[in-house]
Design a protein around this motif. Structure first.
Motif, PDB file in Angstrom:
ATOM      1  N   CYS A 242      49.166 -50.678  13.239  1.00 43.61           N
ATOM      2  CA  CYS A 242      49.026 -49.428  12.488  1.00 43.61           C
ATOM      3  C   CYS A 242      50.193 -49.260  11.520  1.00 43.61           C
ATOM      4  O   CYS A 242      50.010 -48.902  10.361  1.00 43.61           O
ATOM      5  N   GLY A 243      51.404 -49.550  11.988  1.00 48.02           N
ATOM      6  CA  GLY A 243      52.576 -49.435  11.131  1.00 48.02           C
ATOM      7  C   GLY A 243      52.561 -50.421   9.980  1.00 48.02           C
ATOM      8  O   GLY A 243      52.916 -50.080   8.848  1.00 48.02           O
ATOM      9  N   PHE A 244      52.144 -51.653  10.254  1.00 47.16           N
ATOM     10  CA  PHE A 244      52.040 -52.673   9.206  1.00 47.16           C
ATOM     11  C   PHE A 244      51.121 -52.196   8.096  1.00 47.16           C
ATOM     12  O   PHE A 244      51.448 -52.265   6.906  1.00 47.16           O
ATOM     13  N   HIS A 245      49.980 -51.675   8.504  1.00 46.30           N
ATOM     14  CA  HIS A 245      48.945 -51.254   7.561  1.00 46.30           C
ATOM     15  C   HIS A 245      49.418 -50.074   6.711  1.00 46.30           C
ATOM     16  O   HIS A 245      49.329 -50.104   5.481  1.00 46.30           O
ATOM     17  N   ILE A 246      49.959 -49.046   7.357  1.00 40.25           N
ATOM     18  CA  ILE A 246      50.349 -47.831   6.650  1.00 40.25           C
ATOM     19  C   ILE A 246      51.525 -48.088   5.713  1.00 40.25           C
ATOM     20  O   ILE A 246      51.533 -47.646   4.558  1.00 40.25           O
ATOM     21  N   ALA A 247      52.544 -48.819   6.200  1.00 37.64           N
ATOM     22  CA  ALA A 247      53.713 -49.064   5.358  1.00 37.64           C
ATOM     23  C   ALA A 247      53.359 -49.908   4.143  1.00 37.64           C
ATOM     24  O   ALA A 247      53.882 -49.684   3.038  1.00 37.64           O
ATOM     25  N   SER A 363      57.761 -49.587  17.739  1.00 36.32           N
ATOM     26  CA  SER A 363      56.860 -50.723  17.531  1.00 36.32           C
ATOM     27  C   SER A 363      56.040 -50.530  16.255  1.00 36.32           C
ATOM     28  O   SER A 363      55.814 -51.475  15.492  1.00 36.32           O
ATOM     29  N   HIS A 364      55.580 -49.292  16.047  1.00 32.98           N
ATOM     30  CA  HIS A 364      54.837 -48.951  14.824  1.00 32.98           C
ATOM     31  C   HIS A 364      55.665 -49.292  13.588  1.00 32.98           C
ATOM     32  O   HIS A 364      55.165 -49.880  12.613  1.00 32.98           O
ATOM     33  N   GLN A 365      56.945 -48.967  13.630  1.00 34.43           N
ATOM     34  CA  GLN A 365      57.785 -49.148  12.456  1.00 34.43           C
ATOM     35  C   GLN A 365      58.314 -50.569  12.306  1.00 34.43           C
ATOM     36  O   GLN A 365      58.712 -50.963  11.208  1.00 34.43           O
ATOM     37  N   ILE A 366      58.353 -51.328  13.391  1.00 37.11           N
ATOM     38  CA  ILE A 366      58.627 -52.762  13.237  1.00 37.11           C
ATOM     39  C   ILE A 366      57.491 -53.388  12.434  1.00 37.11           C
ATOM     40  O   ILE A 366      57.719 -54.191  11.522  1.00 37.11           O
ATOM     41  N   GLY A 367      56.263 -52.979  12.768  1.00 35.98           N
ATOM     42  CA  GLY A 367      55.129 -53.391  11.948  1.00 35.98           C
ATOM     43  C   GLY A 367      55.272 -52.887  10.528  1.00 35.98           C
ATOM     44  O   GLY A 367      54.961 -53.592   9.560  1.00 35.98           O
ATOM     45  N   GLY A 368      55.767 -51.644  10.376  1.00 38.30           N
ATOM     46  CA  GLY A 368      55.971 -51.073   9.052  1.00 38.30           C
ATOM     47  C   GLY A 368      56.979 -51.856   8.235  1.00 38.30           C
ATOM     48  O   GLY A 368      56.822 -52.028   7.018  1.00 38.30           O
ATOM     49  N   PHE A 369      58.032 -52.339   8.883  1.00 33.62           N
ATOM     50  CA  PHE A 369      59.029 -53.156   8.188  1.00 33.62           C
ATOM     51  C   PHE A 369      58.363 -54.384   7.565  1.00 33.62           C
ATOM     52  O   PHE A 369      58.576 -54.693   6.383  1.00 33.62           O
ATOM     53  N   LEU A 395      44.710 -58.191  11.563  1.00 30.52           N
ATOM     54  CA  LEU A 395      45.532 -57.377  12.457  1.00 30.52           C
ATOM     55  C   LEU A 395      44.780 -56.142  12.949  1.00 30.52           C
ATOM     56  O   LEU A 395      44.933 -55.732  14.108  1.00 30.52           O
ATOM     57  N   ALA A 396      43.968 -55.540  12.085  1.00 31.47           N
ATOM     58  CA  ALA A 396      43.201 -54.368  12.496  1.00 31.47           C
ATOM     59  C   ALA A 396      42.197 -54.732  13.594  1.00 31.47           C
ATOM     60  O   ALA A 396      42.023 -53.991  14.571  1.00 31.47           O
ATOM     61  N   LEU A 397      41.541 -55.872  13.442  1.00 38.52           N
ATOM     62  CA  LEU A 397      40.602 -56.327  14.474  1.00 38.52           C
ATOM     63  C   LEU A 397      41.331 -56.642  15.777  1.00 38.52           C
ATOM     64  O   LEU A 397      40.848 -56.307  16.865  1.00 38.52           O
ATOM     65  N   ALA A 398      42.500 -57.261  15.679  1.00 36.93           N
ATOM     66  CA  ALA A 398      43.286 -57.554  16.880  1.00 36.93           C
ATOM     67  C   ALA A 398      43.719 -56.274  17.580  1.00 36.93           C
ATOM     68  O   ALA A 398      43.703 -56.179  18.816  1.00 36.93           O
ATOM     69  N   ALA A 399      44.104 -55.252  16.798  1.00 32.82           N
ATOM     70  CA  ALA A 399      44.522 -53.974  17.385  1.00 32.82           C
ATOM     71  C   ALA A 399      43.370 -53.305  18.115  1.00 32.82           C
ATOM     72  O   ALA A 399      43.559 -52.684  19.171  1.00 32.82           O
ATOM     73  N   ALA A 400      42.161 -53.406  17.557  1.00 36.78           N
ATOM     74  CA  ALA A 400      40.994 -52.824  18.225  1.00 36.78           C
ATOM     75  C   ALA A 400      40.780 -53.474  19.586  1.00 36.78           C
ATOM     76  O   ALA A 400      40.504 -52.790  20.586  1.00 36.78           O
ATOM     77  N   LEU A 401      40.936 -54.781  19.653  1.00 38.21           N
ATOM     78  CA  LEU A 401      40.695 -55.513  20.907  1.00 38.21           C
ATOM     79  C   LEU A 401      41.793 -55.253  21.935  1.00 38.21           C
ATOM     80  O   LEU A 401      41.510 -55.132  23.133  1.00 38.21           O
ATOM     81  N   VAL A 402      43.046 -55.146  21.484  1.00 42.08           N
ATOM     82  CA  VAL A 402      44.150 -55.036  22.426  1.00 42.08           C
ATOM     83  C   VAL A 402      44.175 -53.684  23.126  1.00 42.08           C
ATOM     84  O   VAL A 402      44.802 -53.537  24.185  1.00 42.08           O
ATOM     85  N   ASN A 403      43.498 -52.673  22.559  1.00 43.91           N
ATOM     86  CA  ASN A 403      43.461 -51.364  23.218  1.00 43.91           C
ATOM     87  C   ASN A 403      42.442 -51.289  24.356  1.00 43.91           C
ATOM     88  O   ASN A 403      42.524 -50.387  25.194  1.00 43.91           O
ATOM     89  N   LEU A 404      41.486 -52.195  24.381  1.00 41.47           N
ATOM     90  CA  LEU A 404      40.421 -52.125  25.385  1.00 41.47           C
ATOM     91  C   LEU A 404      40.908 -52.315  26.826  1.00 41.47           C
ATOM     92  O   LEU A 404      40.382 -51.679  27.734  1.00 41.47           O
TER      93      LEU A 404
END
Length: 422
Positions: A242-247, A363-369, A395-404
């Protein structure tokens, strides 16, 4: 099941004042953070530092904003949020005001990357959501989280076109100084949070598969337990994406618009639309989090982002395309925050929520970096952002799977509860 805080006697009016103050503080701090991309090109024109160097300073800001939150969260958990927010407001104003007067990469890293970002972190999600969660009964926390989150989105909606208008009319320095003065308004708003909660909110019991937390547990013990919890780590992995995407978008959307031959006003309008539509998305996420399993909401949100990016890449690059993309994406923009904060609370209770959620935001902001920095490198290396968009989809698809796999009990429906009581 999780108990409500029976000893919390806050009146409805006081509760609303607390929620509105927290929402307004986040509106200002997020408005300052989420409009930095509008300054990338003007700073580059003024200083000649280059897109990659300025992107790196903005990437450091993403990391510092996240790294500061567990630290400030721990201070807020011990000494109260008001002191933290006041200190943060001063830091944010000082860093923002000093940015126009530096002309080196290290100067930008110090002012924009460290001082401003840390100040914004002191008045951000973990501190504000933690402060309200500790003072509100359990049944109002999900709504409050969504409402506060919507305040951050409203800040983006208000400040993006405002900053662009000032940049166009009076220059980027005037816009920066205006933002610096505005951030000082967070200081009086923090005064309503000086009063400590009547009693720490009770710890979540076995509503999830996590074991109940002993009431006397220390912060160090709680952190040690959380870092061994698979569900907590899965939240971190999803929030990294999420952080990677938004930043990436906040930093580089204006440049993407420019590459398509469109005026700067399109990027400002697009950023404003993201904020506007995320108000609805945040409120919806806060409401749905009390009715549906939060991990399912997160999986749907992340998967929808992958679909939206694919559609954007296939569409003609017109102003209307950017507006439609911004509106659709905005509905999911920060809608991840209420269910993520809610899951942290369900797993570990409210006592150390500011600290635990602060680490999740790190973690969100490490992705943001990486989102902000690699975006700049990609632009310099390839002349566009194509590879960043492809990475975003994966990464978005991976994030969807990792929350399950996250352990979360099913939501008990009123009918089921009535049948159980009968």
């Amino acid at each position: 099941m999780t108990q409500s805080n029976e000893h919390n006697t806050m009146s409805p009016r006081a509760a609303w004042m607390l929620i509105l103050a927290a929402s307004t503080i986040l509106m200002i701090t997020m408005g300052a953070r989420l409009t930095t991309g509008l300054f990338l090109s003007p700073i580059n024109t003024s200083t000649g530092l280059g897109i990659a160097s300025i992107s790196f300073a903005m990437a450091v800001a993403q990391l510092m904003w996240g790294a500061s939150q567990p630290v400030f969260g721990a201070i807020a958990d011990k000494y109260g949020p008001a002191k933290v927010i006041v200190i943060g407001g001063i830091m944010l104003a000082a860093g923002t005001a000093a940015t126009p007067f530096v002309d080196t990469e290290w100067g930008l890293i110090l002012t924009m990357g460290l001082l401003s970002a840390a100040g914004a972190g002191a008045g951000s999600f973990s501190i504000l959501i933690g402060a309200t969660a500790q003072r509100l009964p359990a049944e109002r926390r999900a709504f409050a989280s969504g409402f506060i989150n919507a305040g951050g989105s409203f800040g983006q909606f208000v400040f993006a076109p405002l900053m662009q208008a000032i940049i166009a009319g009076a220059g980027w320095v005037a816009a920066m100084l205006t933002m610096a003065a505005t951030t000082l308004l967070t200081i009086p708003l923090a005064l309503g949070m000086r009063k400590k909660p009547a009693q720490p909110a009770p710890v979540a019991a076995a509503a999830t598969a996590a074991a109940p937390v002993p009431p006397g547990i220390t912060l160090t013990e709680q952190l040690r337990q959380a870092m061994r919890d698979r569900s907590y780590l899965c939240l971190h992995l999803g929030f990294f994406t999420c952080g990677f995407h938004i930043a990436f978008l906040v930093t580089h959307l204006p440049q993407e618009v420019a590459l398509c031959g469109l005026p700067a006003g399109v990027s400002a309008t697009a950023l404003a639309l993201i904020g506007l539509f995320n108000i609805a998305g945040s409120l919806a996420a806060g409401a749905l989090a009390s009715r549906y399993r939060m991990k399912s909401l997160l999986a749907i949100i992340y998967a929808s982002r992958a679909v939206l990016i694919v559609v954007y890449l296939l569409a003609p690059k017109t102003a209307l395309t950017f507006y439609l993309f911004a509106g659709a994406l905005g509905f999911t923009w920060l809608a991840t925050v209420p269910p993520t904060a809610g899951l942290v609370g369900k797993l570990f209770g409210m006592r150390y929520l500011a600290t635990l959620f602060g680490f999740t935001l790190l973690s969100h902001q490490i992705g943001g970096f990486f989102g902000a920095w690699l975006g700049g490198l990609s632009f310099v290396r390839f002349g566009d952002y194509s590879w960043m968009w492809y990475a975003d989809i994966l990464l978005a698809l991976a994030a969807a799977l990792v929350n399950l796999p996250i352990r979360e009990a099913k939501i008990a429906r009123p009918a089921a509860l009535a049948a159980a009581k009968g």
